[in-house]
Design a protein around this motif. Structure first.
Motif, PDB file in Angstrom:
ATOM      1  N   THR B 101      12.263   4.754  14.858  1.00  0.00           N
ATOM      2  CA  THR B 101      13.054   5.045  13.569  1.00  0.00           C
ATOM      3  C   THR B 101      12.033   5.258  12.504  1.00  0.00           C
ATOM      4  OG1 THR B 101      13.944   2.985  14.773  1.00  0.00           O
ATOM      5  CG2 THR B 101      14.721   3.587  12.467  1.00  0.00           C
ATOM      6  N   THR B 102      11.047   4.352  12.202  1.00  0.00           N
ATOM      7  CA  THR B 102      10.043   4.712  11.281  1.00  0.00           C
ATOM      8  C   THR B 102       9.620   6.161  10.922  1.00  0.00           C
ATOM      9  OG1 THR B 102       9.547   2.416  11.539  1.00  0.00           O
ATOM     10  CG2 THR B 102       8.362   3.518   9.691  1.00  0.00           C
ATOM     11  N   GLY B 103       9.463   6.900  12.227  1.00  0.00           N
ATOM     12  CA  GLY B 103       9.014   8.216  12.396  1.00  0.00           C
ATOM     13  C   GLY B 103      10.174   9.144  12.297  1.00  0.00           C
ATOM     14  N   GLY B 104      11.520   8.615  12.152  1.00  0.00           N
ATOM     15  CA  GLY B 104      12.520   9.354  12.064  1.00  0.00           C
ATOM     16  C   GLY B 104      13.141   9.708  10.481  1.00  0.00           C
ATOM     17  N   ALA B 260       3.281   1.270  10.868  1.00  0.00           N
ATOM     18  CA  ALA B 260       4.148   2.564  11.398  1.00  0.00           C
ATOM     19  C   ALA B 260       4.227   3.379   9.938  1.00  0.00           C
ATOM     20  CB  ALA B 260       5.302   2.197  11.955  1.00  0.00           C
ATOM     21  N   GLY B 261       4.637   2.833   9.110  1.00  0.00           N
ATOM     22  CA  GLY B 261       4.767   3.214   7.624  1.00  0.00           C
ATOM     23  C   GLY B 261       3.466   4.031   7.271  1.00  0.00           C
ATOM     24  N   VAL B 262       2.419   3.419   7.363  1.00  0.00           N
ATOM     25  CA  VAL B 262       1.218   3.869   6.972  1.00  0.00           C
ATOM     26  C   VAL B 262       0.886   5.278   7.820  1.00  0.00           C
ATOM     27  CG1 VAL B 262      -1.246   3.676   6.562  1.00  0.00           C
ATOM     28  CG2 VAL B 262       0.233   1.840   5.963  1.00  0.00           C
ATOM     29  N   ALA B 263       1.410   5.057   8.985  1.00  0.00           N
ATOM     30  CA  ALA B 263       1.252   6.255  10.057  1.00  0.00           C
ATOM     31  C   ALA B 263       1.986   7.340   9.682  1.00  0.00           C
ATOM     32  CB  ALA B 263       1.424   5.564  11.569  1.00  0.00           C
ATOM     33  N   ALA B 264       3.313   6.941   9.395  1.00  0.00           N
ATOM     34  CA  ALA B 264       4.168   7.963   8.800  1.00  0.00           C
ATOM     35  C   ALA B 264       3.717   8.862   7.747  1.00  0.00           C
ATOM     36  CB  ALA B 264       5.481   7.403   8.523  1.00  0.00           C
ATOM     37  N   ALA B 265       3.207   8.004   6.699  1.00  0.00           N
ATOM     38  CA  ALA B 265       2.751   8.589   5.275  1.00  0.00           C
ATOM     39  C   ALA B 265       1.700   9.463   5.432  1.00  0.00           C
ATOM     40  CB  ALA B 265       2.545   7.428   4.366  1.00  0.00           C
ATOM     41  N   PHE B 266       0.497   9.045   6.150  1.00  0.00           N
ATOM     42  CA  PHE B 266      -0.718   9.593   5.981  1.00  0.00           C
ATOM     43  C   PHE B 266      -1.149  10.263   7.488  1.00  0.00           C
ATOM     44  CE2 PHE B 266      -0.721   6.182   2.907  1.00  0.00           C
ATOM     45  CZ  PHE B 266      -1.053   6.984   1.733  1.00  0.00           C
ATOM     46  N   GLY B 321       1.585  13.696   9.703  1.00  0.00           N
ATOM     47  CA  GLY B 321       1.853  12.770   8.543  1.00  0.00           C
ATOM     48  C   GLY B 321       2.403  13.169   7.433  1.00  0.00           C
ATOM     49  N   LEU B 322       2.940  12.681   6.447  1.00  0.00           N
ATOM     50  CA  LEU B 322       4.032  13.365   5.492  1.00  0.00           C
ATOM     51  C   LEU B 322       2.796  14.022   4.540  1.00  0.00           C
ATOM     52  CD1 LEU B 322       6.583  10.637   4.071  1.00  0.00           C
ATOM     53  CD2 LEU B 322       6.676  12.610   5.758  1.00  0.00           C
ATOM     54  N   ILE B 323       1.895  13.488   4.073  1.00  0.00           N
ATOM     55  CA  ILE B 323       0.866  14.225   3.414  1.00  0.00           C
ATOM     56  C   ILE B 323      -0.238  14.765   4.221  1.00  0.00           C
ATOM     57  CG2 ILE B 323      -0.270  11.588   2.943  1.00  0.00           C
ATOM     58  CD1 ILE B 323      -0.600  14.324   0.257  1.00  0.00           C
TER      59      ILE B 323
END
Lengths: 602, 602
Positions: B101-104, B260-266, B321-323
């Motif tokens: 979910t956190t990756g979605g 997971a949020g950090v993983a997604a962000a960076f 990641g996003l960035i």
């Protein structure tokens, strides 16, 4: 502690061999017998077995008596910030020294092995090149065997008569130390010397050992020595860093040294920090971790600069660690392959459990029957001869000739035609690290089924036999190599089954996954191992498959037995507390545990 | 807890705005006044100030009463392994769900911002392209301002009238939560909605904010929701995962969500685990960390697959990641440059402390005077207008024309000749992430001193003004951007001073180091930030300089004040325990602390 010598030799895999230790020897035997009896009852405390009363624990707690309080009050009135600041600066400075030293001598070890093993293989290869009939080929064989026996004899002598605690990988001992169990002699300078020189000869002597685990132990010794500013071995006291002469501070620095050791071994500074945390720290301390990271980064950088210089590309910084898995660029995996990786994780878990079970039996056998110094040395020589003989037989019988199209380390022509080399020799006739890289990166079809299958079986058995010998011996590389062999076999089998030649063509990737599965199945480390392997492959996209494989291997392996390091710690009755109590145990009363375990006759 | 609404709005940077909160409002003011008085005494407990009694702590301890013991005894007699096994499997399954979910949705956020901001910039650019005389150029300016005002108005309305706790980056709140302080509403689904939609509009609205911090908060909310199987916002209870409805289990899952949020962000799964550990865990739990790592790995993988698919290269897995800091290959540094990096660390520490000091003053001002909902919305709009006006002025006045030789995001020709674009516009006329990448990778000389210097000053001030507004706003990207600007300036200055043109030619590297220094100086995170930046740059050789710069920036900054997250936590009187007691404090008696802090009039 009655006699530190005994306990150290005990943890090194040998009951005491000195004449005056008969009485405590008997005690150990009794304890082991009672452990066996208790085990037979099949209680749920199995993991703990019986504990030795020979290990002391570290003094971590500050004794908060009147004196200490008055001292603190005085400090508080004086210039605290300056005092605190100086202490903190000194800590960072010591970590810098640890990082630089720990990065320095592994470069030396690597260069020594490179020179020694390189000379050995080129000498033997030059004889192989001229003698290809059935009789005279025995000349290079005996030359090879002779060199190996001399090398491993030196390594074994250093350990058996030098410092018994230098045997093995040293990771179980460091794990005990970081968890507050004082293992005698484990961080002495003499241990470092025996370990470092021993590992050079053990690896050059062609045994199924790696130099990585010993580097981690050596890093810890260096950290202890540097931080205390004195050496018991040399009876020297530099009278510096006296503030750090408490068990607590010393342990903090040793964690830094262990992390730096991992950084040096695998070029994995983050993995090193996680290793120290996973194996050592039960309490996460933010500023300590930050210092540990500094030490492991400095170490990785120092080693990188030195090795880049040795390799002729100063400042290219392309050698962050001793083991280099090579470049995995351009090899992608598909979503459905993840299921296959999971299957390989299961295989790795099963084979790892098998490895541990065999090694457990062998270690118990050794503890019972092979305990005299001379017997230990003999055993090492026998294994060395066995290793050379099996390698030679495999090369001699293996008729897998391949054209020399890419660079091959120590190519052996033997019975092959001109411009060809023996593929068996490319695996058996080089250091384990080189063989791992061959399995990871050799192009498709360059190693046949019939070469790889015997290699896989022979190497697996040799590795189980070798770990626990009286020589410094890392476990990582043998496991990686055995795993890479069956992983590549698995990949080749898939490729053989697949309808189109494009599918499953990356058998190097399968070798990597197999290596991870085997290593995970044997040592059962979790996050630190994943990160170490990720950093060693320099490829972040392999993170997910590596993690999944390591999770599966650990789960499957844990059904059968513990990790090999834990098995060795248990076998030596070290009173090591585990991460948590067994599940559903809060109803168990202390009375029950004590009655069950303190009275053997109960 | 009297009124959860008030406390949540308090932590969101605003005193309560509802009419019925007059009494508690007064209490807060009194407390702040008394905090000021205490501070004037200059005691050593400064960091703690006064604490609010509005926050409850989590219930972590199992209550070991008769019932619990009997329960455990029953369990022990029954099939424990099955029960434990099922629970453990469920935990892993929930972590898998959290990771997926956190990756979605971050992929969704990224795509929305891409579409919204992209349309905005191309629309405005099309007007800019046709009107280049002094009067009619105001049309695209007002169009630009109009769009931005509408976007940020929507973001502000969502936060002020939707869920005040959704303001800011959310990292301070998550830090409190992970340390056992229950911040009301912080892991509600409504907060997630306001945060996610708010950040899309805030970033598209051109404010100096990033989407990374909010993604970490959002990940935590998702984790809490998924693990509890119910939502207070929707009054829905799926009646699953009931075993996990304890504070302890919930917190464990929230750590996984944050990682997971950090993983997604960076694109930094390891950095995510270390973030959770550094900010949250005071006790290192091996198996929990392993599960957290699983969640962050799964998240990174899911996001990667989705974004690769959106970018038209399915399964290339090139967007972890996003960035994305872009490729830094081929840019090496020399040994002597490390000294310059250390100097940049000092500058970063000083500028970071300045940032924090300015933002502290602004936040105190806001707490005193800007607390009504409408005032908060107005403030956001004023800042948005200020941002657009300053950007426009800089573009308008900057005469830095560059030939279009490489790909430029949203090139604006303006007063430049054909085939040229305005370099100022390449910084001011794009999302902050694009500007960061421009500063990292634009070739030498493509941005002049006179463009970069005002950009640096303006952006720094805008960023200090923006953090703490009633919108979701990440702090990472603004700091990185301000730092990249002065870092690049520093590199250009060195290049200008150097005798040969080859030396100091990699001003992109200096931009990266400056970005790290500025970010480290503001938020003062240690190992997790280093690893996040290392993973974001995909380059392990930058590890050492990044770490050295972050250490220096933290040390220098810590001389002046705390990290910005800690400052905001302190300003809101959250009873958060720090890592350890102040140095030399074991002589201080509880009596002294209580007398000093409970009785204001003493």
């Amino acid at each position: 502690m009655n006699d530190p010598n005994e306990t150290s030799s005990l943890l090194a895999g040998r009951p005491p061999s000195s004449a005056n230790s008969a009485s405590s020897d008997t005690i150990i035997r009794q304890r082991h017998a009672s452990a066996g009896r208790n085990r037979a009852r099949g209680e749920e405390f199995e993991a703990m077995d019986v504990l030795s009363d020979r290990y002391q624990s570290s003094d971590y707690d500050v004794i908060e008596n009147q004196l200490h309080t008055e001292d603190e009050q005085l400090l508080a009135k004086q210039k605290i910030p300056k005092f605190i600041w100086q202490l903190e600066m000194k800590r960072w400075f010591v970590m810098l020294l640890i990082g630089m030293t720990t990065g320095g001598y592994p470069a030396g070890v690597d260069i020594c092995i490179d020179v020694l093993a390189g000379s050995k293989y080129s000498l033997v290869a030059s004889y192989f090149a001229h003698k290809v009939d059935d009789i005279s080929i025995l000349i290079p064989f005996f030359l090879w065997m002779g060199i190996d026996v001399v090398f491993v004899f030196l390594a074994a002598m250093l350990v058996v008569y030098g410092e018994p605690v230098a045997a093995g990988s040293g990771i179980p001992q460091i794990k005990c130390y970081l968890n507050g169990v004082l293992v005698p002699h484990v961080v002495r300078f003499k241990t470092l010397l025996c370990k470092v020189i021993g590992i050079i000869f053990a690896v050059s002597g062609g045994l199924a050992v790696g130099k990585e685990g010993p580097m981690i132990h050596a890093g810890s010794v260096v950290a202890a020595g540097v931080s205390q500013g004195k050496s018991t071995t040399f009876r020297r006291d530099l009278k510096i860093f006296r503030d750090f002469r408490t068990d607590h501070e010393k342990r903090d620095f040793v964690s830094g040294g262990a992390a730096a050791g991992v950084a040096a071994a695998f070029g994995a500074p983050i993995g090193g920090v996680l290793f120290s945390l996973e194996e050592g720290a039960s309490f996460w301390n933010q500023s300590l971790t930050w210092r540990i990271f500094f030490a492991s980064m400095t170490c990785s950088f120092t080693l990188n600069v030195l090795l880049s210089y040795y390799n002729g590309n100063p400042w290219s910084l392309s050698s962050p660690g001793l083991i280099n898995f090579g470049e995995f660029t351009g090899i992608d995996y598909h979503g459905y392959e993840i299921l296959l990786f999971l299957l390989m994780g299961v295989i790795g878990g099963l084979l790892g459990a098998l490895f541990n079970a065999i090694n457990y039996k062998i270690t118990v056998f050794r503890m019972k029957y092979v305990y005299r110094g001379s017997m230990c040395v003999m055993e090492v020589i026998v294994i060395a001869i066995l290793t050379v003989s099996l390698s030679f037989l495999s090369i001699y019988l293996g008729k897998d000739c391949q054209p020399v199209t890419q660079y091959v380390e120590n190519p052996l022509q033997l019975f092959c035609g001109d411009g060809e080399y023996s593929a068996s020799a490319s695996l058996f006739f080089s250091t384990p690290e080189e063989s791992v890289k061959t399995l990871f990166h050799a192009r498709e079809g360059s190693i046949s089924f019939l070469t790889l299958l015997p290699f896989c079986v022979i190497y697996f058995l040799l590795a189980t036999l070798t770990y626990g010998l009286s020589i410094p011996s890392g476990l990582f590389i043998p496991c990686l190599l055995a795993g890479a062999a069956w992983g590549r076999l698995f990949g080749m089998f898939l490729h053989y089954l697949s309808p189109t030649p494009e599918v499953f063509s990356a058998c190097g990737l399968y070798a990597l996954i197999g290596a991870a599965a085997q290593l995970g199945g044997v040592i059962r480390m979790t996050i630190s191992l994943t990160v170490i392997l990720m950093e060693a492959t320099h490829n972040i996209t392999y993170g997910l498959p590596l993690m999944l494989v390591l999770i599966t291997a650990k789960w499957v392996g844990d059904i059968f037995n513990h990790g090999l390091y834990d098995i060795h710690i248990e076998l030596h009755s070290v009173p090591l507390l585990h991460w948590g109590p067994p599940p559903v145990s809060s109803h168990i009363k202390a009375r029950l545990v004590i009655r069950d375990w303190s009275c053997d006759g109960w």
